[in-house]
Design an enzyme around this catalytic site. Structure first.
Site: not given
Ligand code: UD1
Ligand code: CA
Length: 453
Positions: A15, A99, A224, A348
């Site tokens: 996004r 994160y 995001n 400068k």
């Molecule tokens: C996650 C949490 C959710 C919380 C939310 C807060 C989980 C399953 N869920 O959801 O409970 O409320 O964050 O924002 O953890 N990432 C990786 N590798 C992956 C997947 C994700 O590095 O395989 C990183 C993403 O880049 C991101 C972060 O982990 O920075 C969170 O991942 P995202 O998929 O956005 O989790 P949410 O669905 O937001």
């Molecule tokens: Ca997220």
């Protein structure tokens, strides 16, 4: 208890609609991931492990540091899978998960969370929100103890009414983490290995889940898209502006001030609107900065006045000196005490001695100008011959007539004077006047041309 920190930063960030990996987008001039890494460093952990995937090469290149261990997650199979990639490198007793796209988390909040971790307890950072849509929900039993986290997409109608959300940030004892992560399954609404499922496993194993909340919900806000990024930026700037005002700075309008780096300030500093401070800036007592100034990596000593629309980078202004409006001080510009630089003057790699003046329309490069010397309007140091740079050195109390060209390398002794419009190509000894221009010739009876009929 020793500490490892794992930072998740493998996600794509669709996004953002950007060629730049999401975690490299800047807040206050520093990448989001850079903020998180710096906060992690403040906790002095044993190791910092950054899980990367999308744009991994760029992320690694931009943020490389001896204290960082980059871990590759080639496929983004979920937050639990991401942490599992770092597992082989973890050696400490506690593990904190952060994160890369949640940049404003405060050290003090994390310290509170870490205090909760023991062999028998883990620490979970939660946030209570009016609209928790999208967040994992914190499920508690009748006694109020945390039992599990249910992701929004997997939650029942009743669970979606829970307003306590999971921030994602958590701190756990390392001993059981490997086993828990090994037991994760991806049979859920998103087909992902959820880190959040670890909570129910911990409870099952008899551990207590203690929760903490941030003082300010923006601390746990992720970005995001560029709208959220701008919100984080504004929040950061508000915080920076408040901190400066608390330290005794007057900001004419705290909403029109930007800090993209670090600044130290003295007392009774006044900063007018639309000022941007970047890099490392030192501002001493009583400094005044006019509207629309950009100041990067510079030192402003006591009582300095920077007038409106000035641009400073790598400059040092001595006590009581002033510049602008519309001054440009480039790297290596050093103003002595009470020196004066006026409008449309560029310096400068040039030192202006105590009380020296360059009031208007000048370029002074690779120059050393003695105390109390006066540089006339339009003076140029011709420091570049097309291949090499050369120095102009002048003594004290020198007077450079307007529109002089000083062809470097060249030197002028104390109290030397140049006539206006001179091209100075060789040394001017002390107390000499140099006139380097054609003598004036008057032609009597000169007929001005007339238009053809
Ligand atoms: C996650 C949490 C959710 C919380 C939310 C807060 C989980 C399953 N869920 O959801 O409970 O409320 O964050 O924002 O953890 N990432 C990786 N590798 C992956 C997947 C994700 O590095 O395989 C990183 C993403 O880049 C991101 C972060 O982990 O920075 C969170 O991942 P995202 O998929 O956005 O989790 P949410 O669905 O937001
Ligand atoms: Ca997220």
């Amino acid at each position: 208890m020793s500490l490892d920190i794992v930072i998740l930063a493998a996600g794509q960030g669709t996004r953002m609609r950007s060629a730049l990996p999401k975690v490299l987008h800047p807040v206050a001039g520093k990448s989001m991931l850079g903020h998180v890494i710096d906060t992690a460093r403040e906790l002095q952990p044993q190791g910092i492990h950054v899980v990367i995937g999308h744009g991994a090469d760029t992320v690694r290149e931009r943020l490389a540091g001896d204290d960082l261990n980059f871990v590759m997650q080639t496929e983004q199979l979920g937050t639990g899978h991401a942490v599992a990639q770092a597992l082989p490198a973890l050696t400490a007793e506690r593990v904190l998960i952060l994160y890369g796209d949640v940049p404003l988390i405060e050290k003090s909040t994390l310290e509170r969370l870490l205090l909760q971790v023991s062999d028998q307890q883990l620490g979970l950072l939660t946030v209570t929100l009016a609209d928790p849509t999208g967040y994992g929900r914190i499920v508690r039993n009748a006694a109020g103890q945390v039992e599990a986290i249910v992701e929004h997409k997997d939650a029942s109608e009743a669970q979606r009414l829970i307003t306590e959300g999971n921030t994602g940030i958590l701190a756990v004892p390392a001993s059981k983490l490997g086993e828990w992560l090994g037991r994760l399954s991806n049979s859920n609404a998103q087909g992902e290995y959820y880190l959040t499922d670890v909570i129910a496993m911990a409870v099952n194993d008899g551990l207590v889940v203690a929760t903490e909340q941030p003082l300010d919900a923006m601390e746990v806000q992720g970005a995001n898209d560029r709208i959220q990024l701008a919100e984080l930026e504004r929040h950061y700037q508000q915080r920076a502006a408040r901190a400066l005002m608390t330290q005794g700075v007057t900001l004419r309008d705290p909403a029109r001030f930007d800090l993209r780096g670090e600044v130290t300030v003295g007392r009774d500093v006044m900063i007018d609107i639309n000022v941007i401070l970047e890099g490392k800036v030192v501002i001493e007592d009583g400094v005044q900065i006019g509207a629309n100034c950009f100041i990067k990596d510079s030192i402003l000593r006591k009582g300095v006045v920077v007038k409106a629309n000035s641009h400073l980078e790598g400059a040092e202004m001595g006590e009581g000196s002033d510049c602008g409006p519309f001054a440009r001080l480039r790297p290596g510009a050093v103003l002595g005490k009470k020196a004066h630089v006026g409008n449309f003057v560029e310096l400068k790699n040039a030192v202006l001695g105590e009380g020296a003046k360059a009031g208007h329309l000048s370029y002074l490069g690779d120059a050393e100008i003695g105390a109390r010397s006066n540089i006339g309007a339009g003076t140029i140091t011709c420091n570049y011959d097309g291949a090499n740079k050369h120095r102009t050195v002048m003594g004290e109390d020198v007077f450079i007539g307007s529109n002089s060209s000083l062809v470097a390398p060249v030197s002028l002794g104390d109290r030397a004077v140049t006539g206006a419009g001179s091209v100075i190509t060789s040394e001017v000894p002390v107390d000499n006047l140099a006139v380097g221009r054609a003598r004036q010739r008057n032609i009597a009876g000169w007929k001005r041309p007339v238009k053809n009929k």
